[in-house]
Scaffold this motif. Structure first.
Motif, short mmCIF file in Angstrom:
data_model
loop_
_atom_site.label_atom_id
_atom_site.label_comp_id
_atom_site.label_asym_id
_atom_site.label_seq_id
_atom_site.Cartn_x
_atom_site.Cartn_y
_atom_site.Cartn_z
N TRP A 1 -120.22 67.99 -71.07
CA TRP A 1 -120.66 68.28 -69.70
C TRP A 1 -120.29 67.17 -68.73
CZ3 TRP A 1 -121.82 72.56 -67.32
CH2 TRP A 1 -122.23 73.66 -68.06
N THR A 2 -120.41 65.91 -69.15
CA THR A 2 -120.08 64.83 -68.22
C THR A 2 -118.57 64.74 -68.00
OG1 THR A 2 -120.20 63.20 -70.01
CG2 THR A 2 -122.14 63.45 -68.60
N VAL B 1 -127.60 59.84 -73.18
CA VAL B 1 -127.61 59.49 -74.60
C VAL B 1 -128.61 58.37 -74.88
CG1 VAL B 1 -126.22 58.54 -76.47
CG2 VAL B 1 -125.30 60.36 -75.05
N TYR C 1 -119.43 58.29 -66.64
CA TYR C 1 -119.82 57.60 -67.86
C TYR C 1 -121.25 57.08 -67.76
CZ TYR C 1 -119.36 54.88 -72.13
OH TYR C 1 -119.54 54.38 -73.40
N PRO D 1 -123.75 66.55 -74.06
CA PRO D 1 -123.70 65.70 -72.87
C PRO D 1 -122.29 65.14 -72.59
CG PRO D 1 -125.63 65.15 -74.16
CD PRO D 1 -124.81 66.10 -74.98
N MET D 2 -121.55 64.81 -73.66
CA MET D 2 -120.20 64.29 -73.47
C MET D 2 -119.30 65.36 -72.83
SD MET D 2 -117.60 62.58 -76.25
CE MET D 2 -118.69 61.24 -76.68
N TYR E 1 -114.37 57.88 -76.31
CA TYR E 1 -114.78 58.14 -74.92
C TYR E 1 -114.80 56.85 -74.11
CZ TYR E 1 -117.45 60.34 -71.08
OH TYR E 1 -117.86 60.82 -69.88
N TYR F 1 -125.08 64.12 -78.73
CA TYR F 1 -124.13 63.46 -77.84
C TYR F 1 -122.98 64.38 -77.44
CZ TYR F 1 -121.01 63.09 -81.84
OH TYR F 1 -120.21 63.40 -82.89
N TYR G 1 -123.47 59.91 -68.63
CA TYR G 1 -123.44 60.13 -70.07
C TYR G 1 -124.31 59.10 -70.79
CZ TYR G 1 -121.90 60.10 -74.89
OH TYR G 1 -121.88 60.10 -76.25
N ASN H 1 -117.88 58.05 -79.50
CA ASN H 1 -118.20 57.16 -78.39
C ASN H 1 -117.16 56.06 -78.20
OD1 ASN H 1 -120.85 57.73 -76.89
ND2 ASN H 1 -121.25 58.27 -79.01
#
Length: 143
Positions: free
Chosen positions: A47-48, A26, A19, A44-45, A118, A41, A22, A115
């Protein structure tokens, strides 16, 4: 330290680190002047989250190589701790779901909805892991 407790530690560290990566990806866009409704976003979300899954597997293997457990089978205590910790952590998934539902009803931008969900997953992982680790150290609560 049991196999399950080692796994809980690695899950906690990976969840926080994933996190943090991430947020760095972002927030660097936002600080760079990109308006929130144009922030990239989703990639990247994804991939992380994927990276955290892989890192969790690698961490678990590395921990077992460095400090092998006597057994990889969960006993009754491990199962009880896991169940209780998951119940604690799942409360945050429900709260995040309700929060995302409210954001959707208010027609807030997708960035905030995604977000919120997440963050709920990450806080669930952190709180659940901390609860499990506390139970490993102090014992199961007498509910």
């Amino acid at each position: 330290m049991s196999y399950e407790e080692k796994g809980t530690w690695s899950f906690l560290v990976v969840a926080i680190a994933g996190y943090a990566v991430y947020l760095w990806l972002v927030l660097s866009q936002i600080v760079g002047g990109t308006p929130v409704d144009e922030v990239d976003y989703a990639i990247p979300m994804l991939w992380t989250i994927g990276g955290a899954v892989v890192a969790g597997i690698v961490a678990r293997i590395a921990i077992e190589i460095a400090s092998p457990s006597e057994s990889t089978r969960a006993d009754v205590r491990d199962k009880q701790i896991d169940r209780a910790g998951e119940q604690v952590g799942n409360s945050l998934v429900v709260i995040a779901g309700i929060g995302a539902l409210v954001l959707a009803m208010l027609q807030v931008h997708w960035f905030w909805i995604a977000n919120a969900i997440y963050l709920g997953f990450v806080l669930s992982a952190v709180l659940g892991s901390l609860a499990k680790l506390a139970m490993y150290r102090r014992g199961l609560p007498a509910w």
